[in-house]
Enzyme design. Structure first.
Site, PDB file in Angstrom:
ATOM      1  N   GLY A 174      69.330  82.311  22.640  1.00 10.32           N
ATOM      2  CA  GLY A 174      69.506  83.656  23.179  1.00 10.32           C
ATOM      3  C   GLY A 174      68.437  83.915  24.215  1.00 10.32           C
TER       4      GLY A 174
ATOM      5  N   ASN B 130      64.585  83.605  23.323  1.00  8.81           N
ATOM      6  CA  ASN B 130      63.852  82.496  23.944  1.00  8.81           C
ATOM      7  C   ASN B 130      62.654  83.009  24.730  1.00  8.81           C
ATOM      8  OD1 ASN B 130      65.713  80.647  22.970  1.00  8.81           O
ATOM      9  ND2 ASN B 130      66.860  80.529  24.891  1.00  8.81           N
TER      10      ASN B 130
ATOM     11  N   THR C 147      63.321  82.214  41.099  1.00  7.72           N
ATOM     12  CA  THR C 147      63.129  80.856  40.593  1.00  7.72           C
ATOM     13  C   THR C 147      64.099  79.915  41.315  1.00  7.72           C
ATOM     14  OG1 THR C 147      64.637  81.315  38.750  1.00  7.72           O
ATOM     15  CG2 THR C 147      62.289  81.646  38.357  1.00  7.72           C
TER      16      THR C 147
ATOM     17  N   GLY D  65      60.655  75.033  42.883  1.00  4.28           N
ATOM     18  CA  GLY D  65      59.551  75.930  42.614  1.00  4.28           C
ATOM     19  C   GLY D  65      59.966  77.380  42.499  1.00  4.28           C
TER      20      GLY D  65
ATOM     21  N   ASP E 232      64.884  68.055  29.006  1.00  3.98           N
ATOM     22  CA  ASP E 232      65.947  69.037  28.811  1.00  3.98           C
ATOM     23  C   ASP E 232      65.535  70.325  29.518  1.00  3.98           C
ATOM     24  OD1 ASP E 232      67.884  70.799  27.937  1.00  3.98           O
ATOM     25  OD2 ASP E 232      67.690  70.291  25.818  1.00  3.98           O
TER      26      ASP E 232
ATOM     27  N   ASP F 257      63.957  80.891  30.831  1.00  2.46           N
ATOM     28  CA  ASP F 257      63.518  81.832  29.809  1.00  2.46           C
ATOM     29  C   ASP F 257      62.026  81.682  29.541  1.00  2.46           C
ATOM     30  OD1 ASP F 257      66.096  82.796  29.526  1.00  2.46           O
ATOM     31  OD2 ASP F 257      66.580  81.436  27.880  1.00  2.46           O
TER      32      ASP F 257
ATOM     33  N   GLY G 187      65.963  71.145  23.806  1.00  6.97           N
ATOM     34  CA  GLY G 187      66.441  72.486  23.506  1.00  6.97           C
ATOM     35  C   GLY G 187      65.666  73.555  24.243  1.00  6.97           C
TER      36      GLY G 187
END
Length: 306
Positions: free
Chosen positions: A38, A42, A214, A219, A241, A247, A282
């Site tokens: 979420g 996160n 972002t 960068g 990952d 987040d 993750g």
């Protein structure tokens, strides 16, 4: 000062694949994990790993998935006293295929209890007294606006998933943090290749006081309310990952702002945290602590004016 996050809590089903599927295509996964997720949770977990005083406001179902989300946030140092149980609705969920090489991903979210978060839920002390209030768009828009109006702190909005935003919400935002795609959509501009200077021009056309864009592997672009725009190159890492890197960036940015860092300094700190987060699996497997970020900060390239 404190950071309060109003947003979503999900259970993520992360499937490892050799490559992401195309439209209408089936691919075979090579592994599966069930992880906490979420965008809101996160971001709260990232901020919680990096410092104290982080509060989460949201909703989960009255189910085992909700138990797991609350436990995971508490383990990350987040106060979950304002995360409410919702009878008859499941905890939100997300299905995330992730490429084994490079970590690129797709995400499909089912809101569940997140859709039941109301304006009354955010009319609470942890929102009123927050030093920094962090918002996203995986909960109802009217609730996001109510939270922005209720706080006396700095309002940071990550406008994801992308959608049209009312002028009154943008006017209440101190720092808007879109990715490049979200910026173009908010500006009503056509999709095209753009230089950092051209992106900065789009950002200045929005109502938010400051904009931080972002750019993934390119960068971060910092467009302050006053002064020149800056391009912050990324920290070089070997990603495992990329799920949740944005987040992590948002949570780290708010933690740095709550400590009194100016915007460019806070962006540099957040850029390092986000890069480090991609070295684990993750959305939360690679979340760094403050010591790890500060140890890596000397390797961050300097920001350049655009």
């Amino acid at each position: 000062m404190s950071v309060t996050v109003v947003g979503s809590l999900n259970e993520d089903v992360v499937v490892t694949v050799d490559r992401l599927p195309g439209r209408g295509e089936t691919v075979i996964g090579t592994g599966v994990q069930v992880l906490p997720g979420g965008k809101g949770a996160n971001q709260a977990a990232a901020a919680g790993r990096l410092g104290r005083g982080v509060h989460m406001v949201g909703r989960v179902g009255a189910d085992d998935a909700g138990d797991r989300q609350l436990a995971a946030l508490a383990e990350a140092g987040v106060n979950v006293g304002r995360v409410h149980r919702t009878d008859g609705v499941p905890t939100g969920s997300a299905t995330i295929p992730v490429e084994a090489a490079g970590g690129e991903n797709l995400i499909v979210v089912v809101p569940g209890a997140n859709a039941a978060l109301t304006a009354a839920d955010v009319d609470v002390e942890s929102v009123h007294r927050a030093g920094v209030l962090l918002l996203q768009l995986e909960t109802p828009l009217e609730t996001v606006l109510a939270a922005a109006r209720a706080t006396g702190g700095t309002v940071v909005l990550n406008p994801a998933p992308a959608q049209p935003l009312p002028a009154e919400l943008l006017a209440a935002v101190d720092v808007l943090v879109p990715n490049e795609h979200e910026l173009v959509q908010l500006a009503g501009a056509p999709t095209a290749e753009r230089s950092p200077a051209q992106l900065a021009e789009l950002a200045r056309g929005l109502a938010a006081r400051s904009v931080v864009v972002t750019l993934g592997g390119a960068g971060v672009l910092v467009v302050p309310a006053e002064g020149p725009a800056l391009h912050q190159p990324p920290l070089a890492v070997e990603p495992v990952d990329t799920t949740g890197a944005g987040d992590c960036f948002n949570g780290a940015l708010c933690q740095a702002l709550s400590r009194g860092d100016d915007l460019p300094t806070a962006v540099g700190y957040a850029a390092v945290a986000a890069a480090l987060s991609t070295t684990g699996p993750g959305a939360r497997g690679g979340l760094p602590d403050d010591d790890a970020v500060r140890a890596a900060l000397p390797r961050l390239p300097g920001a350049r004016q655009v």
